[in-house]
Every structure is written in C-alpha cells, then in structure tokens.
Design an enzyme around this catalytic site. Structure first.
Site, mmCIF file in Angstrom:
data_model
loop_
_atom_site.group_PDB
_atom_site.id
_atom_site.type_symbol
_atom_site.label_atom_id
_atom_site.label_comp_id
_atom_site.label_asym_id
_atom_site.label_seq_id
_atom_site.Cartn_x
_atom_site.Cartn_y
_atom_site.Cartn_z
ATOM 1 N N GLU A 168 37.579 57.393 47.176
ATOM 2 C CA GLU A 168 37.711 55.962 47.461
ATOM 3 C C GLU A 168 38.723 55.728 48.571
ATOM 4 O O GLU A 168 39.778 56.362 48.607
ATOM 5 C CB GLU A 168 38.165 55.211 46.212
ATOM 6 N N ASP A 183 34.662 50.239 47.494
ATOM 7 C CA ASP A 183 35.371 49.084 46.944
ATOM 8 C C ASP A 183 35.244 47.935 47.939
ATOM 9 O O ASP A 183 35.766 48.003 49.051
ATOM 10 C CB ASP A 183 36.838 49.442 46.688
ATOM 11 N N GLU A 197 36.863 45.361 39.283
ATOM 12 C CA GLU A 197 38.266 45.726 39.412
ATOM 13 C C GLU A 197 39.001 44.566 40.080
ATOM 14 O O GLU A 197 39.475 44.656 41.214
ATOM 15 C CB GLU A 197 38.413 47.015 40.237
#
Length: 262
Positions: A146, A181, A243
């Site tokens: 990530e 993300d 998240e």
C-alpha cells in the site's frame, strides 16, 4: 451496473466506542460483510477465530507487525539491521492468518526521511518483499503493498501508488498485489479512476475514505460512484475496506451504505 460491492469494516477506525471483542459482531449487525484490522495480535488467533465464527464474518487482511508505534514506526521492511525481526514477524503473521482464514497480508515498508535513505534500504525492502511473497504463496496467502500519503504518514517510503507498483515490479514475484487506498491516492493529487484502469490487474484490495477529513464517503469531494464504476468495469469483485474516521459515532454515519455516495 447496479451490482453492489461487499464492504469490510476496518475495526481500528469503526466501532471504536465498543470494546474490541464486540466490534466484529457490531460490524455484522450494521450490514458489513467482513472485517479487517492491521494489528490483531493482542487477541490470540484461536480467540479471534471464535469471534469471527460467532459473527459469521471473514477477516479480509492484516499486517505484519509494524514496529514501535510510539516511535512513529510504520513497518520495518526497509531496515537491514532488522531482517531477522522481519522474518520472525512474517512467520508469526502467516501462522495467525492460517488460523483465522486470512488470505492477504500487508508487509509495510517503513518510515524513513528521504535524506537518510540509502541503496541498502531499497535492496533490503525488495528482498523482504520477495521473501514474504514466496513464503506466503506456499500457504495460499497473498502479500499486498500500500502507498501512504505524506499528509497522513510523513516520510513513509511508498507515498504514491506508482512507488508501490515500482517496488512490486522490482521484487518480481507473482504473489504481490496492490492495496489501492482511494483517500491516499486523492491526497497526493492522483486520479483513482485512472489508476484503477491502469493497474486493475494488480489491485488486490481497496480502501475508501473521503477527502478532506478522512470521513465517511459522501462527506467530501471524491466521486465514489465513478470509483465503483471503474472497479466494476475492470472486474474487481473483492471487498471494499472502509478505513475512515467517523465524524460522529460509527452508527450515525452509516447512511452512505444505503445511498449513492459509495
């Protein structure tokens, strides 16, 4: 194009008003289809397996131990003098993952100011990534990578998705995938739709939160309908991990799940 995605609750951000052991059932009761949390080690794996079975939810992904949070550590994969620690953490994470049925592990690189970075840091991280991918593949588990934006994690080694992709390419193992993300992507000025179109074959998992504020989808400027359309078009069929930081309580902010903002 009306297909719905299944959402995974990041229980380090959501339901934090509850004791940890109650968050999994709370996620299920709120309509989530899975849970995730990067550092489950405080709960013994057999106990976590029981909590998941009781709630009838899968656990999507977690991370190798990431170092000392009180010192700002966010992964140790970069550091040559911590190779043995990385390998011990990898073995522990693989055992834990097998016990609770997790199929993805995040191997974080680490925080290091740019002026202190040396070629040996890069070499160590790439070596550790390849090792993790090789060992995880033996157990049917994938290693994910990530990018974390500078605004959220200053001096993280992989600040953009391009940097994460380059590390994967250099490690050169088929068992490596991207965790895209959307919050971090937009925070560095990148277009998540363009990146989904370009990198869809590598994307193993997706996280969402809005910009600015990192709150619920629909609270900021991101066009999540376009993000979801790009994921659908490119064949993404896995969970979308939530998240985000609730603006109020988790339950008060869940209206987006039945709306059109994500």
């Amino acid at each position: 194009m009306t297909e719905s995605f299944a959402y995974s609750a990041h229980i380090g951000y959501l339901f934090t008003e509850l004791p940890f052991e109650k968050r999994i059932r709370a996620a299920r009761d709120a309509g989530f289809s899975a849970v995730e949390f990067p550092a489950p080690y405080g709960t013994p794996a057999p106990d976590m397996a029981r909590l998941l079975a009781d709630a009838e939810l899968p656990y999507v992904q977690f991370g190798l131990r990431s170092g000392d949070a009180s010192k700002g550590e966010k992964g140790i994969g970069l550091f040559p003098d911590r190779r043995a620690e990385f390998r011990a953490n990898l073995a522990e994470a693989l055992d834990y993952a097998e016990t609770i049925g997790v199929k993805m592990l995040h191997a974080m690189a680490g925080v290091l100011p740019e002026g202190r970075r040396r070629p040996e840091h890069r070499a160590c991280y790439i070596e550790n990534l390849a090792l993790a991918a090789e060992e995880a593949e033996k157990r049917g588990i994938r290693i994910i990578v990530e990018a974390m934006s500078p605004a959220a994690v200053p001096d993280y080694y992989l600040p953009t998705l391009a940097a994460a992709r380059e590390a994967i390419d250099e490690a050169g193992h088929r068992n490596l995938g991207l965790l895209l993300d959307v919050f971090h992507t937009v925070s560095v000025g990148d277009d998540p739709v363009a990146l989904i179109n370009a990198e869809h074959g590598r994307i193993a998992h997706v996280h969402i939160a809005d910009v600015p504020g990192r709150h619920e989808p629909g609270s900021g400027s991101i066009d999540f309908a376009s993000v979801k359309a790009a994921l659908r078009k490119n064949g993404y069929r896995s969970f979308i991990g939530c998240e985000y930081v609730p603006e109020h309580t988790t339950s008060e902010g869940l209206g987006w799940m039945s709306g059109t903002s994500a």
